[in-house]
Design a protein around this motif. Structure first.
Motif, short mmCIF file in Angstrom:
data_model
loop_
_atom_site.label_atom_id
_atom_site.label_comp_id
_atom_site.label_asym_id
_atom_site.label_seq_id
_atom_site.Cartn_x
_atom_site.Cartn_y
_atom_site.Cartn_z
N SER A 446 0.71 -1.45 0.26
CA SER A 446 -0.25 0.13 0.34
C SER A 446 1.48 1.58 -0.34
O SER A 446 2.18 0.92 -0.04
CB SER A 446 -1.14 -0.22 1.61
N THR A 447 0.22 2.85 0.22
CA THR A 447 1.34 3.86 -0.46
C THR A 447 -0.22 4.42 0.43
O THR A 447 -1.16 4.98 0.65
CB THR A 447 0.89 4.17 -1.36
N THR A 448 0.53 5.72 0.83
CA THR A 448 -0.41 6.68 1.90
C THR A 448 -0.46 8.18 1.02
O THR A 448 0.58 8.55 1.17
CB THR A 448 0.81 6.92 3.29
N PRO A 449 -1.48 8.25 0.42
CA PRO A 449 -1.68 9.01 -0.91
C PRO A 449 -2.11 10.92 0.32
O PRO A 449 -2.64 10.84 1.11
CB PRO A 449 -3.30 8.98 -1.13
N LEU A 450 -1.14 11.24 -0.17
CA LEU A 450 -0.49 12.92 0.60
C LEU A 450 -0.61 13.61 -0.10
O LEU A 450 -0.07 13.83 -1.43
CB LEU A 450 0.83 12.28 1.77
N GLU A 451 -1.39 15.06 0.14
CA GLU A 451 -0.78 16.02 -0.69
C GLU A 451 0.12 17.12 -0.56
O GLU A 451 0.92 17.39 0.31
CB GLU A 451 -2.61 16.95 -0.61
N PRO A 452 0.84 17.36 -1.46
CA PRO A 452 1.73 18.43 -1.97
C PRO A 452 1.87 18.92 -1.07
O PRO A 452 0.98 20.12 -0.90
CB PRO A 452 2.43 18.03 -2.94
N VAL A 453 2.87 19.68 -0.39
CA VAL A 453 2.70 20.83 -0.06
C VAL A 453 3.86 21.78 -0.72
O VAL A 453 4.81 21.48 -1.23
CB VAL A 453 3.72 21.01 1.37
N LYS A 454 2.91 23.23 -1.46
CA LYS A 454 3.96 24.21 -2.12
C LYS A 454 5.27 24.77 -1.39
O LYS A 454 4.87 25.03 -0.35
CB LYS A 454 3.12 25.26 -2.56
N ILE A 455 6.35 24.82 -1.88
CA ILE A 455 7.49 25.97 -1.17
C ILE A 455 7.39 26.70 -2.51
O ILE A 455 7.82 25.91 -3.72
CB ILE A 455 8.40 24.83 -0.58
N PRO A 456 8.86 28.20 -2.39
CA PRO A 456 9.27 28.56 -3.45
C PRO A 456 9.86 28.01 -3.47
O PRO A 456 10.14 26.82 -4.15
CB PRO A 456 10.18 29.23 -2.37
N ASN A 457 9.88 27.97 -5.28
CA ASN A 457 11.29 27.46 -6.28
C ASN A 457 12.90 28.50 -5.32
O ASN A 457 13.36 27.28 -7.06
CB ASN A 457 10.68 27.95 -8.27
N GLU A 458 12.98 28.71 -5.42
CA GLU A 458 14.12 29.02 -5.03
C GLU A 458 14.17 28.96 -3.19
O GLU A 458 13.65 28.92 -2.67
CB GLU A 458 15.44 30.50 -5.93
#
Length: 549
Positions: A446-458
């Motif tokens: 199985s995998t644990t579905p998780l939402e990504p966390v947006k971070i700055p591109n730099e």
């Protein structure tokens, strides 16, 4: 004599083969798919051990690209014939299915540090080979035998044949000298000679909780071999309360003053009903003695003891010290680290570089579960509770490029906190996981579905994880310019799936241990690079992790 506490080689260090040369002791252990192959530790006193060399360190000796999980280097045998060191090993190419591919090789060296020779191919009839140097100068090659005619494949016994070092091959007749006891799965042979007897120490019962060291003897090297009065000189199979479980696969050594010890593998399950050994199979030691009946007995055995008297006194301070690794330009990768399968490390990492002289640069290759070429550099988990941290500089362009911090067992079992990007190029943090286990004896992945966390591109990103008791794993992160405080990301994961008992085949088919380290993938094929400025491994002394009988 001073008292020390087992294991002597904590973490993934299975199948020990020990040899004494003068006042120096050396233990060789299996490395499976991790490169370079074979770990050799050195000691002067059987208490304090230092990793001195991994001898299989070039393509001519070992190329494991394509080897499945828990294949590769199995059960090395390290010996010395009075002139040079001999190392026998198997490079298992396949262990599942209707056939086993297990080529066996021999390399030699004038000193333990090398140079180690190119390998001599010996045979592929079975794994766990050993080389015995008889007192008349002849050399004997022993290994377990697969009977490929039967389904399922059968452990058919221990086969003996003479090895001619000048010709570089096996010569003369071969004979199946020992079929094992009713425990079954006989493997891991080691031969010794004492008082006119040939002694054969073997491993039986598989590598899980029925494991054992079986001893037999004969007046003639060709047999017949009679079993020890106890049959099993080291085993925990009938003692579920013992601190050291899965005890077996051993080797015998004598001290200069005539004492005898046996080293063996063992496992310490986490403190839960799951009985999972997240530290893998470790190397322990037991004091033994030769009785009047010319049989070897383990003191207070056959159940292995946690506390043992040895000649030396161990300094435990290094074991509990925080390790902060840096990657200075022109310096080799620290010896604690290994990588997976490839003998071409320059394709997956460099220390330093033209842009930054103090970082580990990983070149993105295949995904983290690849059996061929992946950029994953890691060290063993050697404590039930620890913290790890790194600082990553990575600018992915899309979701097919990802790099970060991983707690890793195999392609079926890992947790991976990555810096990646959305398809629109927005950088984000994403946890990838694969969590295989065996409810009711059946593989469930199985995998644990998780939402990504947006971070700055730099900006650089600090990534960290914490494991407690081998059971709970929590990831953390901090962004450059936003202070040093780490923030939790994702849920608490079940860290115990990073174990033999869950590694895609359960304990009889998964043989390594948990690692923690850095990884980078670029399945676009554009070789994106991730820079890691440091890596920290911090052991945590938690009284709940202390094991007593």
């Amino acid at each position: 004599m001073p008292d020390i506490r087992n294991p002597i080689l904590p973490g993934f260090n299975p199948d020990p083969s020990i040899v004494r040369v003068g006042d120096d002791y050396y233990i060789a252990t299996s490395t499976f798919e991790w490169f370079p192959g074979v770990q050799i530790h050195h000691s002067k006193d059987l208490a304090n051990w230092e990793l001195v060399v991994r001898p299989l360190n070039r393509k001519a000796q070992l190329d494991m690209r394509g080897n499945p999980d828990s294949c590769g280097v199995w059960a090395p045998c390290l010996t010395h014939d009075g002139d040079k060191f001999w190392l026998v090993y198997t490079d298992v190419k396949r262990k599942d299915g209707s056939f086993k591919d297990a080529p066996n090789y021999i390399v030699t060296a004038p000193a333990i540090e090398g140079p180690w020779s190119d390998p001599i191919y010996v045979n592929s009839s079975g794994f766990d080979p050993s080389l015995f140097h008889d007192d008349d100068g002849r050399k004997w090659f022993a290994n377990m035998l697969w009977d490929h005619r039967r389904r399922p494949l059968t452990f058919a016994g221990i086969v003996l044949q003479e090895f001619d070092p000048k010709a570089g091959k096996l010569v003369g007749p071969k004979k199946n000298i020992y079929q094992g006891t009713e425990l079954g799965l006989v493997e891991g042979p080691h031969l010794y000679k004492r008082s006119g007897w040939y002694y054969l120490l073997t491993a039986e019962g598989g590598t899980a909780y029925e494991h054992a060291c079986t001893l037999s003897r004969s007046r003639d090297i060709w047999g017949p071999y009679e079993d020890h009065p106890q049959k099993y000189v080291v085993t925990s199979k009938d003692t579920p309360s013992a601190a050291l479980q899965r005890a077996g696969h051993g080797d015998i050594v004598d001290t200069p003053d005539g004492r005898t010890y046996i080293v063996h593998l063992s496992g310490r399950p986490v403190r839960s009903e799951k009985k999972r050994c997240v530290l893998g199979r470790e190397t322990a030691i037991q004091e033994a003695y030769w009785a009047e009946d010319d049989w070897l007995y383990v003191k207070n055995g056959p159940v292995p003891s946690l506390h043992i008297d040895v000649p030396g006194t161990r300094d435990d301070a290094p074991y509990w010290a925080e390790q902060r690794y840096t990657f200075d330009n022109g310096q080799p990768l620290h010896k604690d680290f290994q990588w997976l399968r490839t003998p071409e490390p320059e394709r997956i990492f460099t220390c330093g570089g033209s842009n930054d002289s103090n970082r580990l640069t990983l070149t993105g290759r295949e995904a983290i579960g690849s059996w061929f070429e992946q950029a994953l550099v890691a060290r063993r988990q050697t404590h039930f509770s620890y913290e790890a941290e790194t600082l990553i500089d990575f600018q992915p362009s899309d979701e097919r490029q990802f790099a970060g911090l991983t707690a890793y067992y195999c392609r079926y079992n890992f947790f991976y906190l990555t810096v990646t990007a959305h398809s629109d190029g927005q950088r984000e943090l994403l946890i990838m996981s694969s969590e295989a286990s065996y409810p009711e004896g059946k593989l469930q992945q199985s995998t644990t579905p998780l939402e990504p966390v947006k971070i700055p591109n730099e900006g650089k990103v600090k990534l960290a994880l914490r494991i407690r008791g081998g059971l709970e794993l929590q990831f953390y992160y901090a962004l450059e310019g936003e202070g040093e405080e780490l923030k939790e990301i994702g849920p608490v994961f079940d860290a115990s799936i990073l174990s033999d008992e869950c590694g895609g085949h359960q304990a009889h088919g998964s043989f390594t241990g948990a690692f923690v380290g850095m990884a980078c993938s670029d399945v676009n094929g554009t070789e994106a690079q991730a820079g890691f400025e440091y890596f920290t491994y911090r052991p945590i002394e938690d009284p709940r992790d202390r094991y007593e009988i």
